[in-house]
Design a protein around this motif. Structure first.
Motif, PDB file in Angstrom:
ATOM      1  N   LEU A 251       0.845  -1.208   0.000  1.00 54.97           N
ATOM      2  CA  LEU A 251       0.000   0.000   0.000  1.00 54.97           C
ATOM      3  C   LEU A 251       0.873   1.248   0.000  1.00 54.97           C
ATOM      4  CD1 LEU A 251      -2.741  -1.022   2.610  1.00 54.97           C
ATOM      5  CD2 LEU A 251      -3.176  -0.471   0.210  1.00 54.97           C
ATOM      6  N   ARG A 252       1.875   1.256   0.888  1.00 53.33           N
ATOM      7  CA  ARG A 252       2.738   2.443   1.013  1.00 53.33           C
ATOM      8  C   ARG A 252       3.670   2.590  -0.184  1.00 53.33           C
ATOM      9  NH1 ARG A 252       1.947   1.200   6.688  1.00 53.33           N
ATOM     10  NH2 ARG A 252       3.423  -0.499   6.583  1.00 53.33           N
ATOM     11  N   LYS A 253       4.079   1.457  -0.746  1.00 55.49           N
ATOM     12  CA  LYS A 253       4.970   1.494  -1.919  1.00 55.49           C
ATOM     13  C   LYS A 253       4.222   2.105  -3.111  1.00 55.49           C
ATOM     14  CE  LYS A 253       7.886  -1.941  -4.266  1.00 55.49           C
ATOM     15  NZ  LYS A 253       9.222  -1.382  -4.103  1.00 55.49           N
ATOM     16  N   ASP A 254       2.962   1.663  -3.291  1.00 51.14           N
ATOM     17  CA  ASP A 254       2.173   2.145  -4.434  1.00 51.14           C
ATOM     18  C   ASP A 254       1.700   3.579  -4.245  1.00 51.14           C
ATOM     19  OD1 ASP A 254       2.442  -0.323  -5.518  1.00 51.14           O
ATOM     20  OD2 ASP A 254       0.327  -0.898  -5.378  1.00 51.14           O
ATOM     21  N   SER A 255       1.403   3.953  -3.018  1.00 51.26           N
ATOM     22  CA  SER A 255       0.779   5.268  -2.768  1.00 51.26           C
ATOM     23  C   SER A 255       1.458   5.963  -1.597  1.00 51.26           C
ATOM     24  CB  SER A 255      -0.717   5.083  -2.450  1.00 51.26           C
ATOM     25  OG  SER A 255      -1.328   4.207  -3.337  1.00 51.26           O
ATOM     26  N   PRO A 256       2.716   6.415  -1.795  1.00 49.07           N
ATOM     27  CA  PRO A 256       3.449   7.007  -0.672  1.00 49.07           C
ATOM     28  C   PRO A 256       2.809   8.291  -0.136  1.00 49.07           C
ATOM     29  CG  PRO A 256       4.739   7.121  -2.716  1.00 49.07           C
ATOM     30  CD  PRO A 256       3.514   6.328  -3.023  1.00 49.07           C
ATOM     31  N   ASP A 257       1.951   8.908  -0.947  1.00 50.21           N
ATOM     32  CA  ASP A 257       1.322  10.169  -0.536  1.00 50.21           C
ATOM     33  C   ASP A 257       0.020   9.950   0.234  1.00 50.21           C
ATOM     34  OD1 ASP A 257       0.350   9.002  -2.901  1.00 50.21           O
ATOM     35  OD2 ASP A 257      -0.691  10.875  -3.445  1.00 50.21           O
ATOM     36  N   LYS A 258      -0.409   8.688   0.395  1.00 50.48           N
ATOM     37  CA  LYS A 258      -1.696   8.429   1.060  1.00 50.48           C
ATOM     38  C   LYS A 258      -1.483   7.942   2.490  1.00 50.48           C
ATOM     39  CE  LYS A 258      -4.070   7.728  -3.262  1.00 50.48           C
ATOM     40  NZ  LYS A 258      -4.876   6.892  -4.141  1.00 50.48           N
ATOM     41  N   ILE A 259      -2.562   8.014   3.281  1.00 47.03           N
ATOM     42  CA  ILE A 259      -2.455   7.637   4.706  1.00 47.03           C
ATOM     43  C   ILE A 259      -3.284   6.372   4.946  1.00 47.03           C
ATOM     44  CG2 ILE A 259      -2.830   8.428   7.086  1.00 47.03           C
ATOM     45  CD1 ILE A 259      -2.812  11.310   5.892  1.00 47.03           C
ATOM     46  N   PHE A 260      -2.648   5.376   5.562  1.00 51.77           N
ATOM     47  CA  PHE A 260      -3.327   4.112   5.839  1.00 51.77           C
ATOM     48  C   PHE A 260      -3.344   3.862   7.340  1.00 51.77           C
ATOM     49  CE2 PHE A 260      -1.298   3.814   1.651  1.00 51.77           C
ATOM     50  CZ  PHE A 260      -2.428   3.631   0.870  1.00 51.77           C
ATOM     51  N   HIS A 261      -4.553   3.679   7.884  1.00 48.67           N
ATOM     52  CA  HIS A 261      -4.692   3.337   9.309  1.00 48.67           C
ATOM     53  C   HIS A 261      -5.176   1.898   9.378  1.00 48.67           C
ATOM     54  CE1 HIS A 261      -4.753   7.695   9.953  1.00 48.67           C
ATOM     55  NE2 HIS A 261      -5.710   7.759   9.041  1.00 48.67           N
ATOM     56  N   PHE A 262      -4.404   1.010   9.990  1.00 47.05           N
ATOM     57  CA  PHE A 262      -4.915  -0.352  10.165  1.00 47.05           C
ATOM     58  C   PHE A 262      -5.987  -0.331  11.259  1.00 47.05           C
ATOM     59  CE2 PHE A 262      -1.770  -1.237   7.185  1.00 47.05           C
ATOM     60  CZ  PHE A 262      -2.212  -2.382   6.550  1.00 47.05           C
ATOM     61  N   ALA A 263      -7.094  -1.048  10.989  1.00 47.71           N
ATOM     62  CA  ALA A 263      -8.294  -0.891  11.813  1.00 47.71           C
ATOM     63  C   ALA A 263      -8.139  -1.441  13.223  1.00 47.71           C
ATOM     64  CB  ALA A 263      -9.490  -1.538  11.112  1.00 47.71           C
ATOM     65  N   SER A 264      -7.164  -2.331  13.431  1.00 40.12           N
ATOM     66  CA  SER A 264      -6.943  -2.867  14.769  1.00 40.12           C
ATOM     67  C   SER A 264      -5.493  -3.321  14.883  1.00 40.12           C
ATOM     68  CB  SER A 264      -7.882  -4.051  15.018  1.00 40.12           C
ATOM     69  OG  SER A 264      -7.363  -4.900  16.005  1.00 40.12           O
ATOM     70  N   LYS A 265      -4.958  -3.247  16.110  1.00 44.41           N
ATOM     71  CA  LYS A 265      -3.573  -3.703  16.301  1.00 44.41           C
ATOM     72  C   LYS A 265      -3.504  -5.239  16.265  1.00 44.41           C
ATOM     73  CE  LYS A 265      -3.783  -3.609  21.271  1.00 44.41           C
ATOM     74  NZ  LYS A 265      -3.516  -3.055  22.517  1.00 44.41           N
ATOM     75  N   TYR A 266      -4.672  -5.879  16.268  1.00 44.00           N
ATOM     76  CA  TYR A 266      -4.691  -7.351  16.231  1.00 44.00           C
ATOM     77  C   TYR A 266      -4.662  -7.907  14.812  1.00 44.00           C
ATOM     78  CZ  TYR A 266      -5.874  -6.720  21.076  1.00 44.00           C
ATOM     79  OH  TYR A 266      -5.836  -6.340  22.381  1.00 44.00           O
ATOM     80  N   LEU A 267      -4.610  -7.030  13.802  1.00 48.21           N
ATOM     81  CA  LEU A 267      -4.634  -7.525  12.423  1.00 48.21           C
ATOM     82  C   LEU A 267      -3.256  -8.017  11.983  1.00 48.21           C
ATOM     83  CD1 LEU A 267      -7.074  -4.983  10.753  1.00 48.21           C
ATOM     84  CD2 LEU A 267      -7.373  -7.460  10.881  1.00 48.21           C
ATOM     85  N   VAL A 268      -2.722  -8.943  12.738  1.00 47.59           N
ATOM     86  CA  VAL A 268      -1.407  -9.525  12.430  1.00 47.59           C
ATOM     87  C   VAL A 268      -1.586 -11.037  12.472  1.00 47.59           C
ATOM     88  CG1 VAL A 268       0.999  -9.727  13.157  1.00 47.59           C
ATOM     89  CG2 VAL A 268      -0.241  -7.583  13.536  1.00 47.59           C
ATOM     90  N   CYS A 269      -1.281 -11.709  11.368  1.00 53.66           N
ATOM     91  CA  CYS A 269      -1.395 -13.173  11.357  1.00 53.66           C
ATOM     92  C   CYS A 269      -0.065 -13.755  11.853  1.00 53.66           C
ATOM     93  CB  CYS A 269      -1.697 -13.667   9.947  1.00 53.66           C
ATOM     94  SG  CYS A 269      -1.605 -15.466   9.843  1.00 53.66           S
ATOM     95  N   PRO A 270      -0.063 -14.361  13.050  1.00 50.56           N
ATOM     96  CA  PRO A 270       1.208 -14.849  13.604  1.00 50.56           C
ATOM     97  C   PRO A 270       1.826 -15.955  12.755  1.00 50.56           C
ATOM     98  CG  PRO A 270      -0.655 -15.464  15.016  1.00 50.56           C
ATOM     99  CD  PRO A 270      -1.207 -14.605  13.932  1.00 50.56           C
ATOM    100  N   ASN A 271       0.990 -16.665  12.029  1.00 52.75           N
ATOM    101  CA  ASN A 271       1.486 -17.760  11.177  1.00 52.75           C
ATOM    102  C   ASN A 271       2.294 -17.212  10.004  1.00 52.75           C
ATOM    103  OD1 ASN A 271      -0.360 -19.746  12.617  1.00 52.75           O
ATOM    104  ND2 ASN A 271      -1.765 -18.188  11.845  1.00 52.75           N
ATOM    105  N   MET A 272       1.787 -16.144   9.418  1.00 58.44           N
ATOM    106  CA  MET A 272       2.493 -15.518   8.293  1.00 58.44           C
ATOM    107  C   MET A 272       3.839 -14.940   8.746  1.00 58.44           C
ATOM    108  SD  MET A 272       1.097 -15.335   5.246  1.00 58.44           S
ATOM    109  CE  MET A 272      -0.430 -15.845   4.447  1.00 58.44           C
ATOM    110  N   LYS A 273       3.889 -14.519  10.007  1.00 57.31           N
ATOM    111  CA  LYS A 273       5.097 -13.848  10.497  1.00 57.31           C
ATOM    112  C   LYS A 273       6.159 -14.833  11.005  1.00 57.31           C
ATOM    113  CE  LYS A 273       3.201  -9.779   9.809  1.00 57.31           C
ATOM    114  NZ  LYS A 273       2.571  -9.593   8.501  1.00 57.31           N
ATOM    115  N   VAL A 274       5.862 -16.131  10.952  1.00 57.93           N
ATOM    116  CA  VAL A 274       6.857 -17.132  11.363  1.00 57.93           C
ATOM    117  C   VAL A 274       8.069 -17.091  10.427  1.00 57.93           C
ATOM    118  CG1 VAL A 274       7.236 -19.637  11.381  1.00 57.93           C
ATOM    119  CG2 VAL A 274       5.258 -18.689  12.538  1.00 57.93           C
TER     120      VAL A 274
END
Ligand code: 13P
Ligand code: SF4
Length: 312
Positions: A251-274
């Motif tokens: 998102l940030r790479k494509d649109s460096p001028d835009k602002i992105f707020h993730f809707a919750s701090k829990y939106l992290v998949c622990p499996n993907m981050k292994v």
């Protein structure tokens, strides 16, 4: 992190990246990375994408080795679609809890109760379940796939939230399994309300793995690729994002001028981050861990994936 530690980390990453480039050439390998992977992995990938694009890339590649950075079912799908290739994954422990919520016995029972229904299975599933399936789908083509089957009734596994979303866009009668994504299902109406109060000018953009009541609040609903495309092409400048936080990299790479707020701090998949960069380099060095699928399962599962790739 201390400045010195940061410097040391940057040096290590440069070393790892140089080793990776050398190994990729030696092994004739490509690196596929899902949008939910850590930034350090997405940075070195040959292709970043959602589940659909990465399955397509695995099916098409000329490389001898595919390193799949995602979760286990993704590596398995790559191996099924490209049986002659070596498929490596950085860490065997990266699974998907949603994929584990349906098994062959349960699906067979449901098929026996509804013999007139086609089985449509989300790609987030095991090879064994795919082998019991008429056609697979991803979040980017789920509605098209369901509408493509010749029966009026559809058995849908395993994601109830995506199933509910598809049911809103089809006349088919869907029998929906009760699985869900632990990460997306965590997002609540209250989270969205609070974010909207804090950022009244932002559009709400969510993945269809979110709960129906959250999806109902969104200005746009789509797969990770669709979310990225929507934000890139939108005239709006500010977005509340309801999907896994790794998506922020693209998102940030494509649109460096835009602002992105993730809707919750829990939106992290622990499996993907292994997975991380170090494990990625190591797996290509050791040619381990490799994904194997028993041929009699792979043959049947392949049909369900190939049918999906043919849906236009
Ligand atoms: P997509 O890649 O289809 O957006 O699905 C998201 C997901 O949860 C993958 O595990
Ligand atoms: Fe599975 Fe959800 Fe993680 Fe995707 S984000 S791998 S569906 S748990």
């Amino acid at each position: 992190m201390e400045a010195l530690a940061l410097e040391r980390r940057a040096e290590q990453n440069l070393e790892l990246r140089a080793r990776l480039e050398r190994l990729k050439k030696e092994r004739n390998a490509i690196i596929l990375a899902h949008y939910y992977q850590r930034d350090e992995i997405q940075e070195v990938a040959d292709f970043r994408g959602d589940s659909f694009l990465l399955a397509q890339k695995a099916a098409e590649t000329d490389a001898d080795v595919i390193v799949f950075c995602g979760v286990h079912f993704m590596g398995e799908s790559a191996k099924i679609l490209a049986p002659d290739k070596t498929v490596l994954i950085p860490d065997e422990r990266a699974g998907c809890p949603m994929a584990d919520m349906v098994n062959v016995d349960g699906l067979r029972k449901l098929k026996a109760q509804h013999p007139d229904a086609a089985v449509v299975t989300y790609i987030n599933s095991s090879a064994e379940v795919k082998a019991e399936t008429d056609i697979c789908c991803t979040s980017s083509n789920a509605i098209k796939v369901v509408n493509s089957v010749p029966t009026e009734k559809v058995i849908w596994v395993p994601d109830k939230n995506l199933g509910h979303y598809v049911q809103q866009h089809t006349d088919k009668q869907m029998i929906i399994w009760e699985g869900y994504c632990n990460t997306h299902d965590m997002l609540t109406v209250k989270d969205i309300e609070e974010m909207k109060a804090q950022h009244p000018n932002a559009l709400v953009v969510v993945h269809p793995e979110c709960r129906p009541e959250v999806v109902a609040m969104a200005d746009f609903v789509g797969s990770t690729t669709a979310i990225i495309k929507f934000c890139r092409e939108s005239k709006h400048k500010e977005f509340i994002i309801g999907t896994e936080d790794g998506t922020g990299y693209q998102l940030r790479k494509d649109s460096p001028d835009k602002i992105f707020h993730f809707a919750s701090k829990y939106l992290v998949c622990p499996n993907m981050k292994v997975n991380n960069l170090k494990k990625l380099v190591k797996c290509l060095e050791n040619m381990y861990p490799q994904v194997h699928v028993p041929p009699h399962i792979a043959e049947k599962a392949r049909l369900s994936l190939e049918r999906m790739l043919q849906v236009k």
